[in-house]
Design a protein around this motif. Structure first.
Motif, short mmCIF file in Angstrom:
data_model
loop_
_atom_site.label_atom_id
_atom_site.label_comp_id
_atom_site.label_asym_id
_atom_site.label_seq_id
_atom_site.Cartn_x
_atom_site.Cartn_y
_atom_site.Cartn_z
N ALA A 34 42.28 14.91 -70.69
CA ALA A 34 43.36 15.58 -70.94
C ALA A 34 44.58 15.11 -70.54
CB ALA A 34 43.23 17.57 -71.01
N ARG A 35 44.32 14.76 -69.33
CA ARG A 35 45.84 14.26 -68.22
C ARG A 35 46.14 12.75 -68.70
NH1 ARG A 35 45.53 15.41 -61.91
NH2 ARG A 35 47.59 15.74 -61.74
N ASN A 36 44.97 12.54 -69.42
CA ASN A 36 44.95 10.85 -70.04
C ASN A 36 44.38 9.57 -69.03
OD1 ASN A 36 45.88 11.47 -73.03
ND2 ASN A 36 47.84 10.88 -72.69
N VAL A 37 43.35 10.59 -68.17
CA VAL A 37 42.44 9.09 -67.45
C VAL A 37 42.25 8.04 -68.44
CG1 VAL A 37 41.17 9.12 -66.05
CG2 VAL A 37 42.58 11.09 -65.77
N PHE A 38 42.27 7.23 -68.49
CA PHE A 38 41.44 5.96 -69.73
C PHE A 38 40.81 4.98 -68.89
CE2 PHE A 38 46.30 5.00 -68.87
CZ PHE A 38 46.08 3.46 -68.71
N GLY A 39 40.99 4.89 -66.92
CA GLY A 39 40.01 3.68 -66.75
C GLY A 39 40.04 4.36 -65.03
N SER A 40 39.93 3.51 -64.07
CA SER A 40 38.92 3.60 -63.13
C SER A 40 39.28 2.71 -62.81
CB SER A 40 37.97 3.58 -63.01
OG SER A 40 37.13 3.13 -61.90
N PRO A 41 40.38 2.45 -60.91
CA PRO A 41 40.85 3.96 -60.85
C PRO A 41 42.13 4.62 -61.34
CG PRO A 41 41.61 2.16 -59.39
CD PRO A 41 40.64 1.34 -60.47
N PHE A 42 42.10 5.62 -61.32
CA PHE A 42 43.22 5.84 -61.68
C PHE A 42 44.28 6.70 -61.12
CE2 PHE A 42 45.93 8.03 -65.00
CZ PHE A 42 46.60 7.31 -66.11
N LEU A 43 44.84 7.24 -61.15
CA LEU A 43 45.37 8.15 -60.00
C LEU A 43 46.35 9.35 -59.83
CD1 LEU A 43 43.86 5.40 -57.92
CD2 LEU A 43 46.01 5.78 -55.98
N PHE A 44 47.10 10.11 -59.99
CA PHE A 44 47.96 10.84 -59.96
C PHE A 44 48.62 11.24 -58.68
CE2 PHE A 44 45.87 11.90 -64.06
CZ PHE A 44 46.62 11.74 -65.16
N ILE A 45 49.62 11.32 -58.71
CA ILE A 45 50.59 11.55 -57.24
C ILE A 45 51.43 12.15 -58.11
CG2 ILE A 45 51.87 10.69 -55.11
CD1 ILE A 45 50.26 8.39 -55.12
N ASP A 46 51.36 13.64 -57.23
CA ASP A 46 52.82 14.93 -58.07
C ASP A 46 52.70 14.29 -59.78
OD1 ASP A 46 52.81 14.74 -55.58
OD2 ASP A 46 54.84 14.19 -55.20
N ASP A 47 51.66 14.19 -60.62
CA ASP A 47 51.36 14.21 -62.04
C ASP A 47 52.01 12.97 -62.13
OD1 ASP A 47 50.24 16.92 -63.02
OD2 ASP A 47 52.07 17.98 -62.55
N GLU A 48 52.76 12.24 -61.03
CA GLU A 48 53.09 10.66 -61.79
C GLU A 48 51.56 9.57 -61.69
OE1 GLU A 48 55.60 9.64 -62.91
OE2 GLU A 48 55.83 7.61 -62.56
N PRO A 49 51.20 8.87 -63.42
CA PRO A 49 49.89 8.19 -63.26
C PRO A 49 50.02 6.93 -62.58
CG PRO A 49 51.52 8.84 -65.10
CD PRO A 49 52.57 9.45 -64.47
N PHE A 50 49.11 6.27 -61.83
CA PHE A 50 49.29 5.22 -61.76
C PHE A 50 47.09 4.33 -61.86
CE2 PHE A 50 52.12 6.59 -59.02
CZ PHE A 50 52.99 6.41 -58.86
N TRP A 51 47.24 3.61 -62.50
CA TRP A 51 45.81 3.11 -63.08
C TRP A 51 45.75 1.64 -62.74
CZ3 TRP A 51 45.67 -0.59 -68.08
CH2 TRP A 51 44.07 -0.88 -68.29
N GLY A 52 44.14 1.66 -62.00
CA GLY A 52 44.03 -0.07 -61.16
C GLY A 52 44.69 0.27 -59.76
N PHE A 53 43.92 -0.69 -59.05
CA PHE A 53 43.46 -1.06 -57.37
C PHE A 53 44.19 -2.03 -57.28
CE2 PHE A 53 42.39 -4.12 -54.08
CZ PHE A 53 42.02 -2.69 -52.88
N ASP A 54 44.94 -2.46 -58.19
CA ASP A 54 45.95 -3.74 -58.20
C ASP A 54 47.04 -2.96 -58.05
OD1 ASP A 54 45.69 -2.87 -60.89
OD2 ASP A 54 45.39 -5.13 -61.89
N ARG A 55 47.37 -1.15 -58.70
CA ARG A 55 48.74 -0.44 -58.49
C ARG A 55 48.45 -0.25 -56.67
NH1 ARG A 55 52.33 0.46 -62.82
NH2 ARG A 55 51.66 -1.57 -63.86
N PHE A 56 48.41 -0.31 -55.55
CA PHE A 56 48.40 -0.24 -54.54
C PHE A 56 49.69 0.07 -54.21
CE2 PHE A 56 44.19 2.20 -53.22
CZ PHE A 56 43.95 2.88 -54.37
N ASP A 57 50.15 -1.55 -54.21
CA ASP A 57 51.19 -2.04 -53.11
C ASP A 57 52.18 -0.95 -53.86
OD1 ASP A 57 50.19 -3.73 -51.00
OD2 ASP A 57 50.53 -5.60 -52.27
N TYR A 58 52.51 -1.23 -55.83
CA TYR A 58 53.37 -0.20 -56.22
C TYR A 58 53.64 0.79 -56.19
CZ TYR A 58 54.75 0.54 -61.26
OH TYR A 58 55.65 0.83 -62.43
N ILE A 59 52.39 1.69 -55.71
CA ILE A 59 52.16 3.39 -55.17
C ILE A 59 53.28 3.20 -54.13
CG2 ILE A 59 51.16 4.81 -54.55
CD1 ILE A 59 48.70 4.15 -56.95
#
Lengths: 200, 200
Positions: free
Chosen positions: A167-192
């Motif tokens: 329902a939160r549109n999680v479509f992969g792993s890892p999938f993170l939410f920070i204050d409802d902002e979605p981030f998909w992928g380990f390669d997004r850690f620096d981006y986060i």
């Protein structure tokens, strides 16, 4: 008080594993804790209309190469599992039960063991006996854990958590939410980091 | 002498556009030049068995959000195109012809114009007239460019370049090779730095 980072993962996901080794440090940098959510990618991939990553032409081959390369670059122990991907239903149910019965800290301790067993020590964590043994390693009685996994309430709880993830549109792993902002992928850690930094 | 970074992209790819704004600086950090290769993702996605990104359930919605978020975080001008994705056949053929006739520097200058027109200025670069005008902006005679795009040799050249990309397992945009090591995605630029740094 900052809200926790929601961390969704499948125990069979290498990038989920990589994320599991760094997520607590990332969250701590920004004074947050982590809420861990085991999910099953199988039903989600059906909804997205995507086959498992390594079955995709071209992309599969790239991913296999990228798993070991990523582990090496980030200094994470990794031995690509002989059987891969696997069903992580037992492990996810076990974590769900441990969370309910023994609390989230114990559940996270267990999750680290499962990831490490599968991706660093060639253990087949689709096997319920292996899951029990990993529970025992963190002090969970194997008989109680076996009962817990088999309980309908545990099965229902995991299913409802996965439905909530979908329902939160999680479509992969890892999938993170920070204050409802979605981030998909380990390669997004620096981006986060960049994103969180920009909001300070 | 270091080999150039091979940079594959589709003019309709936002992440390809983002990469185009940073690739030269990234390569220069490591004393490399960039070889630009326009491709068409349509035939490649068919081989991979994937629909265009934004048509995928859940993933599409995330991507749309991520395009503008990424542009903002990296300070890249971006206005999501009204028509998206589009056919970039004319633009890719134009770049191929300019490369053959006027050399790679002029072709790259043209590529920057195409990306900028599509992703920052709401111009429909699937339209051949728009492509001619962008060519004129970098000093290419529109009549000659129109003839060039229509030549069978130009069409064949682009097709053979795309076949060569497929033979190298290029399955997305941006897709980079550095000394034959493949990297997929704009979110891998820091990762590439790490990888290049580790080899020094």
């Amino acid at each position: 008080m900052n809200s926790p980072v929601d961390f969704y993962f499948d125990f069979s996901s290498p990038y989920g594993y990589f994320a599991s080794t760094r997520i607590e440090a990332l969250a701590a940098e920004f004074d947050r804790t982590v809420a861990w959510h085991p999910i099953l990618l199988g039903p989600i991939f059906k909804l997205v209309g995507a086959p498992p990553l390594i079955q995709m032409p071209m992309k599969g081959q790239y991913s296999l190469h990228d798993f070991t390369r990523t582990a090496r670059l980030f200094d994470i122990p990794y031995v690509h599992p002989d059987r891969f991907p696997i069903s992580t239903l037992s492990a996810a149910r076990a974590m769900t039960w441990i969370d309910a019965r023994h609390g989230p800290d114990k559940a996270v301790e267990f999750a680290h063991r499962v990831f490490d067993a599968f991706f660093a020590r060639q253990q087949d964590v689709s096997n319920a006996d292996v899951v029990m043994a990993l529970g025992a390693d963190v002090g969970i009685d194997p008989g109680q854990l076996a009962d817990g996994i088999a309980q309908q309430t545990t099965k229902d709880e995991l299913k409802s958590r996965i439905d909530a993830a979908i329902a939160r549109n999680v479509f992969g792993s890892p999938f993170l939410f920070i204050d409802d902002e979605p981030f998909w992928g380990f390669d997004r850690f620096d981006y986060i980091r960049k994103w969180l930094g920009s909001r300070r």
